[in-house]
Each structure stands twice: as structure tokens, then as C-alpha cells.
Design a protein around this motif. Structure first.
Motif, PDB file in Angstrom:
ATOM      1  N   THR A 353      19.024 -23.030   5.635  1.00  0.00           N
ATOM      2  CA  THR A 353      19.106 -23.597   6.981  1.00  0.00           C
ATOM      3  C   THR A 353      20.269 -24.570   7.075  1.00  0.00           C
ATOM      4  O   THR A 353      21.056 -24.532   8.040  1.00  0.00           O
ATOM      5  CB  THR A 353      17.796 -24.317   7.344  1.00  0.00           C
ATOM      6  OG1 THR A 353      16.697 -23.413   7.186  1.00  0.00           O
ATOM      7  CG2 THR A 353      17.823 -24.810   8.776  1.00  0.00           C
ATOM      8  N   ALA A 354      20.407 -25.427   6.079  1.00  0.00           N
ATOM      9  CA  ALA A 354      21.481 -26.420   6.085  1.00  0.00           C
ATOM     10  C   ALA A 354      22.856 -25.761   6.040  1.00  0.00           C
ATOM     11  O   ALA A 354      23.776 -26.137   6.783  1.00  0.00           O
ATOM     12  CB  ALA A 354      21.323 -27.377   4.909  1.00  0.00           C
ATOM     13  N   ALA A 381      30.705 -36.035  13.243  1.00  0.00           N
ATOM     14  CA  ALA A 381      29.463 -36.806  13.155  1.00  0.00           C
ATOM     15  C   ALA A 381      28.308 -35.934  12.676  1.00  0.00           C
ATOM     16  O   ALA A 381      27.460 -36.384  11.891  1.00  0.00           O
ATOM     17  CB  ALA A 381      29.130 -37.419  14.517  1.00  0.00           C
ATOM     18  N   ASN A 382      28.279 -34.683  13.124  1.00  0.00           N
ATOM     19  CA  ASN A 382      27.187 -33.797  12.719  1.00  0.00           C
ATOM     20  C   ASN A 382      27.315 -33.358  11.264  1.00  0.00           C
ATOM     21  O   ASN A 382      26.301 -33.183  10.580  1.00  0.00           O
ATOM     22  CB  ASN A 382      27.125 -32.585  13.654  1.00  0.00           C
ATOM     23  CG  ASN A 382      26.314 -32.855  14.902  1.00  0.00           C
ATOM     24  OD1 ASN A 382      25.083 -32.841  14.870  1.00  0.00           O
ATOM     25  ND2 ASN A 382      26.994 -33.133  16.014  1.00  0.00           N
ATOM     26  N   VAL A 383      28.538 -33.192  10.785  1.00  0.00           N
ATOM     27  CA  VAL A 383      28.726 -32.856   9.369  1.00  0.00           C
ATOM     28  C   VAL A 383      28.213 -33.990   8.491  1.00  0.00           C
ATOM     29  O   VAL A 383      27.492 -33.764   7.507  1.00  0.00           O
ATOM     30  CB  VAL A 383      30.214 -32.567   9.076  1.00  0.00           C
ATOM     31  CG1 VAL A 383      30.472 -32.555   7.565  1.00  0.00           C
ATOM     32  CG2 VAL A 383      30.626 -31.233   9.677  1.00  0.00           C
ATOM     33  N   VAL A 384      28.572 -35.223   8.826  1.00  0.00           N
ATOM     34  CA  VAL A 384      28.128 -36.381   8.044  1.00  0.00           C
ATOM     35  C   VAL A 384      26.610 -36.491   8.064  1.00  0.00           C
ATOM     36  O   VAL A 384      25.964 -36.706   7.029  1.00  0.00           O
ATOM     37  CB  VAL A 384      28.775 -37.674   8.584  1.00  0.00           C
ATOM     38  CG1 VAL A 384      28.163 -38.899   7.917  1.00  0.00           C
ATOM     39  CG2 VAL A 384      30.285 -37.650   8.352  1.00  0.00           C
ATOM     40  N   HIS A 385      26.018 -36.323   9.246  1.00  0.00           N
ATOM     41  CA  HIS A 385      24.563 -36.429   9.381  1.00  0.00           C
ATOM     42  C   HIS A 385      23.859 -35.318   8.601  1.00  0.00           C
ATOM     43  O   HIS A 385      22.878 -35.572   7.887  1.00  0.00           O
ATOM     44  CB  HIS A 385      24.187 -36.348  10.860  1.00  0.00           C
ATOM     45  CG  HIS A 385      22.732 -36.532  11.134  1.00  0.00           C
ATOM     46  ND1 HIS A 385      22.119 -37.765  11.144  1.00  0.00           N
ATOM     47  CD2 HIS A 385      21.750 -35.634  11.403  1.00  0.00           C
ATOM     48  CE1 HIS A 385      20.826 -37.620  11.407  1.00  0.00           C
ATOM     49  NE2 HIS A 385      20.582 -36.329  11.565  1.00  0.00           N
ATOM     50  N   LEU A 386      24.360 -34.107   8.724  1.00  0.00           N
ATOM     51  CA  LEU A 386      23.770 -32.964   8.017  1.00  0.00           C
ATOM     52  C   LEU A 386      23.805 -33.192   6.512  1.00  0.00           C
ATOM     53  O   LEU A 386      22.810 -32.946   5.810  1.00  0.00           O
ATOM     54  CB  LEU A 386      24.538 -31.691   8.378  1.00  0.00           C
ATOM     55  CG  LEU A 386      24.164 -30.421   7.614  1.00  0.00           C
ATOM     56  CD1 LEU A 386      22.732 -29.996   7.933  1.00  0.00           C
ATOM     57  CD2 LEU A 386      25.152 -29.291   7.940  1.00  0.00           C
ATOM     58  N   ARG A 391      21.502 -33.435   1.420  1.00  0.00           N
ATOM     59  CA  ARG A 391      22.210 -33.499   0.134  1.00  0.00           C
ATOM     60  C   ARG A 391      21.269 -33.195  -1.021  1.00  0.00           C
ATOM     61  O   ARG A 391      20.147 -33.694  -1.030  1.00  0.00           O
ATOM     62  CB  ARG A 391      22.821 -34.907  -0.014  1.00  0.00           C
ATOM     63  CG  ARG A 391      23.831 -35.070  -1.120  1.00  0.00           C
ATOM     64  CD  ARG A 391      24.429 -36.470  -1.073  1.00  0.00           C
ATOM     65  NE  ARG A 391      25.228 -36.665   0.141  1.00  0.00           N
ATOM     66  CZ  ARG A 391      25.537 -37.868   0.643  1.00  0.00           C
ATOM     67  NH1 ARG A 391      25.078 -38.962   0.062  1.00  0.00           N
ATOM     68  NH2 ARG A 391      26.274 -37.968   1.727  1.00  0.00           N
ATOM     69  N   PRO A 392      21.650 -32.304  -1.971  1.00  0.00           N
ATOM     70  CA  PRO A 392      23.009 -31.775  -2.201  1.00  0.00           C
ATOM     71  C   PRO A 392      23.245 -30.372  -1.653  1.00  0.00           C
ATOM     72  O   PRO A 392      24.030 -29.613  -2.234  1.00  0.00           O
ATOM     73  CB  PRO A 392      23.085 -31.776  -3.733  1.00  0.00           C
ATOM     74  CG  PRO A 392      21.687 -31.382  -4.143  1.00  0.00           C
ATOM     75  CD  PRO A 392      20.758 -32.012  -3.124  1.00  0.00           C
ATOM     76  N   ALA A 393      22.592 -29.986  -0.574  1.00  0.00           N
ATOM     77  CA  ALA A 393      22.680 -28.611  -0.079  1.00  0.00           C
ATOM     78  C   ALA A 393      24.115 -28.174   0.205  1.00  0.00           C
ATOM     79  O   ALA A 393      24.468 -27.013  -0.017  1.00  0.00           O
ATOM     80  CB  ALA A 393      21.824 -28.460   1.190  1.00  0.00           C
TER      81      ALA A 393
END
Length: 504
Positions: A353-354, A381-386, A391-393
Motif C-alpha cells: 500500500t505504501a 509534503a505527502n512524500v515526507v508524511h508517507l 518507514r522503512p517501507a
């Protein structure tokens, strides 16, 4: 509460709406902003310029201001220098005769916005902010901190009655049962919003809804452990969420509602582009993520269409599980709703999913960030939040492309200091996950050296770049493509350093 905000504004003071998650700070701010925007411009209380800023990071604030400078066509604003354009916009606000409103939504750290808080001293504009914080910095400089909490019983009953009546179903309202619903849901505005959407859309009586609430309560222990309920609001949110999700799945024949919620729950609360869910990457994932129809094997599932996705999203909006201010605005899921949804993602499905979300975000990135600053900032912003959530996906088995794309985006936007800090984080994470001699770690160190170079810190860039080059030659070999690329970067940095030395 609205009267209190307006009274404070009449005193020419900025307003900060403060309170915990789920109490409706952003919703109140959006309502006030729309009200001002929609007034006649000839009115003294009208509005000429409205800028809504997702203020969870300095990067987002700068990008929003730079976009405003571009939209206003301010002389001197350069697309490749967001920092400069943002500061130009701030200076323009202090001098303009136009009436303006800047909304700083969801301030995580007052220090991040201290230097970017517009000066409303001229009286032509004002700042409306929201935050979970109550720091002294937020109430200084004549700003008014207005605390928003849970509804009182009377406020909750009034809210339920007004929403149901406005929807044309006053017969569904019962005062005593409304009070019971408010108590069951902890008087939390977010949960009551879920509840009233269910009541209206299902034409459900309050008595029936109470029965459903109490029946569902016995299932929550497995879905939202007490340890995850840090704010004490998880139980009512999850209760109302499950009922709404049941209703959505009943109405949505595509069976995409739940897998879409799983994907959206990994996005940043500030919002994400609606188009991310109709990318080929998302459609491929949804094809296998939705329950098989008629006992078909998942690999033989029919393709998911963009129309099916949009229909499923509309059902989710109808039941207040996601929100969208306009047809082109970002989709948003409240942080508490997202947390409750994430608790329902099977652990063995989280990695896929990630990485699907990461694939979809990467595919949307504009070729040139300055062509769509708002989208680029939203994607970063969404990359950082995801990454922080999963993590560590995004780092195993290999570092996902979106990690590097966010770094490149910061540099292209001229956000050099933010690029340095971001690449420091990427380097430390890569080193700890893959080891100091892994090719991905060498790439991360080289990106950090380039970030120093772009920021004008030439000596630091040269020192780090030469270290990376030596390690690349030792680990990868002198003719490896990555080694050659690093050698070229170091050569460019040496030329820059020599030019700087000659000019001194």
C-alpha cells in the motif's frame, strides 16, 4: 465562536484558533474565509486576496507565498527562486491597499512561521491561523489565541438539529436521543460530523443509530488499541467511521471504498491531489486490492476504471470520510479518521500500500516544479508524511524514487536550506538501513554534497564530494556510471570554488 473571531478581527488583531484534533479548527477557518471571499468586493468588509497556506512546514509556507507572488504577477518574482518570491509577497502585503486574508492552517511549530507571519499592521489585511499548540509565540504581537474544544451538550444537540433540518429531514431529529449520540461520541465535532452524514444519507432514525453505535463498540479493541489512542478521541472516531464505512460499502458497488481509504489514510492531513487515485499505478493496485467478484481470482479481476474511482470517492465525501472544498481542490482526510483507518490495514498489506502511494505520487510530479508550485509542494509534503508513517517501507528492498524526487524538487524550487536538511535526513536513514558502503548511501551523500553546492556552501560541498568520490571509486570502481557522475559533480564544484577564490 464565530462572533468571538469577528469581534477580535474588528480590533485589527490576528486570530489563532487553537485546540486538539477533531474539534473543527480548519473547518471554522475555511467557513470564515469563504464568507469573506464571497462578500461583494465593494463592501468595506470584503476581500480581494485570499491565500490559504498549509503551514505544517516552512517549505509549504514558502511555496504558497511564491505561488501567490506569481498569481499576483509581482515584479521581481523569479520562478526558480521561491524563497525570494515569498519574501517579495510578504513585502507586498505590508504596502498594498487591497484587502487580504492569509490563512496559516495547522501550524506544527511556531518557530517555523515566525519569520513568515505577514504584517497586518496596516489594517488592510489580517491573518487567521490554526494550531494544536498554545505556545506564547502564537499569542504574542497582538495576536488573539482563541481556544476551541469539544462541543458542549447544547452545542452538539444544536449542531445535529441544524444539519438534519437543513437537509430536509427534521423528522429524524429527537432531542433526547441527540444528547445520547453526543455523549456516545464524546462531543467530538469530527465524530458528530460522521454521524450526521450517516443519519442524513441513510435516512436513519437517531434511535437506530444509537443501537448501531453501541453494537459496534465491542469490536473496537481489535481495531484501535488503547496505546494508539493518544488523544483520547480514537474510540468515538472509529465508532462513527465504521458505521459510515459500512454504509459506503453498501452503496458503492465497485467495492473500492475500503482500499481507497487505506491508500488515502497514508496521505498528509493537509490534502493530496484527487488525480493521484486515477494514475495507472493506483488503478493497478486497486484492481487486486478490492474483494474478488463472483469468486474470481484476484489476478483475473477486471480493470478498475477512473469513473469507478471517482464514484467511490464521491461516496466517501458523502459520508464525510474525506472532504474536498471544490472540484479541483485537494482531497483531505482528517488525521484522526486516517489514524482509525490505518488500524484496519492488514499488516502484510502495508508495504504494498505504501509503495503504491509512492508510485502514484511520483507519477504526478510536474516536469518543471515552477509550473505548478502548489502541486510540487503538496507532493513533497505527502512524500515526507508517507515515509514517516510507513518507514522503512520506502527504503526496502531499495530506496523509492520519490525520496530522491522530493530532494530534487526542493533544489529546483530554490529552497536550498530545506534541501540540505532533507538530504541530511535521507543520508542518515540510508546509511542506517542499507549500511555506509551501499550504493544508495553513496547516492544520498552525493546529493547532500550537491545541496551544499547549490546553497553556495562551496567548501563544504567540495569536502564531502571528494569523500564520496573516493568511496565510489573504492566500492563501485572508477568506471561505474555513478562514479563518473560523482566525478563530474566534484569537477564542477572545484571550478566553482576556483572562481570564488579568484573573485576574492
Amino acid at each position: 465562536m464565530r462572533k468571538k473571531v469577528k469581534a477580535t478581527r474588528d480590533e485589527s488583531r490576528d486570530v489563532v484558533l487553537s485546540g486538539p484534533g477533531g474539534v473543527g479548527k480548519s473547518q471554522l477557518a475555511a467557513s470564515l474565509a469563504r464568507e469573506l471571499r464571497d462578500q461583494e468586493r465593494s463592501s468595506e468588509a470584503g476581500l480581494d486576496v485570499l491565500v490559504w497556506v498549509r503551514a505544517t512546514s516552512t517549505d509549504q509556507v514558502i511555496s504558497a507565498y511564491a505561488e501567490a507572488a506569481d498569481q499576483l504577477q509581482l515584479p521581481g518574482a523569479v520562478p526558480e527562486d521561491e524563497d525570494g518570491a515569498a519574501r517579495l509577497f510578504l513585502r507586498w502585503l505590508t504596502a498594498t491597499e487591497r484587502r487580504w486574508l492569509v490563512v496559516l492552517d495547522d501550524i506544527n511549530d511556531p518557530c517555523w512561521v515566525r519569520d513568515w507571519w505577514p504584517d497586518s499592521g496596516t489594517g488592510r489585511g489580517w491573518v487567521l491561523a490554526t494550531s494544536r499548540r498554545e505556545d506564547a509565540q502564537l499569542s504574542g504581537q497582538s495576536r488573539a489565541l482563541i481556544r476551541i474544544g469539544l462541543y458542549s451538550d447544547s452545542e452538539a444537540r444544536a449542531y445535529l438539529k441544524r444539519r438534519i433540518t437543513d437537509a430536509g429531514h427534521p423528522h429524524l431529529h429527537h432531542a433526547d436521543q441527540a444528547s445520547e449520540i453526543a455523549t456516545e461520541l464524546g462531543h467530538l465535532p469530527l465524530a458528530l460530523g460522521h454521524a450526521v452524514a450517516y443519519l442524513i444519507n441513510k435516512r436513519c432514525t437517531m434511535a437506530d443509530y444509537l443501537t448501531l453505535l453501541r453494537d459496534t463498540g465491542s469490536q473496537l479493541g481489535d481495531l484501535l488499541p488503547t496505546s494508539a489512542d493518544t488523544e483520547g478521541y480514537g474510540w468515538p472516531v472509529t465508532t462513527s467511521l465504521l458505521l459510515s464505512l459500512d454504509a459506503v460499502e453498501e452503496a458503492d458497488t465497485s467495492q473500492l471504498a475500503r482500499p481507497l481509504l487505506h491508500l488515502a489514510s497514508l496521505m498528509a492531513p493537509l490534502g493530496h491531489p484527487a488525480t493521484v487515485w486515477t494514475t495507472p499505478e493506483a488503478l493497478h493496485h486497486l484492481r487486486t486490492a478490492r474483494p474478488p467478484r463472483r469468486r474470481r481470482l484476484r489476478k483475473h479481476q477486471p480493470p478498475v476504471t477512473a469513473t469507478e474511482v471517482r464514484t467511490a470517492l464521491e461516496h466517501l465525501r458523502t459520508y464525510a470520510l474525506i472532504t474536498q472544498d471544490t472540484a479541483t481542490a485537494p482531497l483531505r482526510m482528517h488525521a484522526l479518521t486516517a489514524r482509525a483507518v490505518r488500524e484496519t490495514i492488514p499488516p502484510d498489506a502495508l508495504l504494498a500500500t505504501a509503495r503504491t502511494v509512492a508510485d502514484a505520487l511520483t507519477s504526478l510530479w510536474p516536469r518543471h516544479d515552477h509550473e505548478d508550485r502548489e502541486l510540487a509542494a503538496l507532493l513533497r509534503a505527502n512524500v515526507v508524511h508517507l515515509d514517516q508513517l510507513t518507514r522503512p517501507a520506502l527504503w526496502q528492498p531499495t530506496t523509492h524514487t520519490c525520496i530522491y524526487r522530493a530532494s530534487e524538487s526542493l533544489t529546483k524550487a530554490g529552497l536550498y536550506q530545506q534541501a540540505i536538511e532533507y538530504n541530511k535526513t535521507v543520508f542518515h536513514l540510508t546509511s542506517s538501513i542499507h549500511g555506509p558502503d551501499h550504493p544508495a548511501t553513496l547516492t544520498a551523500r552525493n546529493n547532500l554534497a550537491n545541496a551544499y553546492n547549490d546553497a553556495g556552501r562551496i567548501q563544504k560541498a567540495l569536502e564531502l564530494g571528494e569523500q564520496v568520490l573516493a568511496d565510489s571509486e573504492r566500492i563501485l570502481g572508477p568506471e561505474h556510471p555513478d562514479t563518473l557522475a560523482t566525478r563530474k559533480d566534484v569537477a564542477n564544484t572545484r571550478e566553482t570554488a576556483a572562481a570564488v577564490q579568484q573573485s576574492q
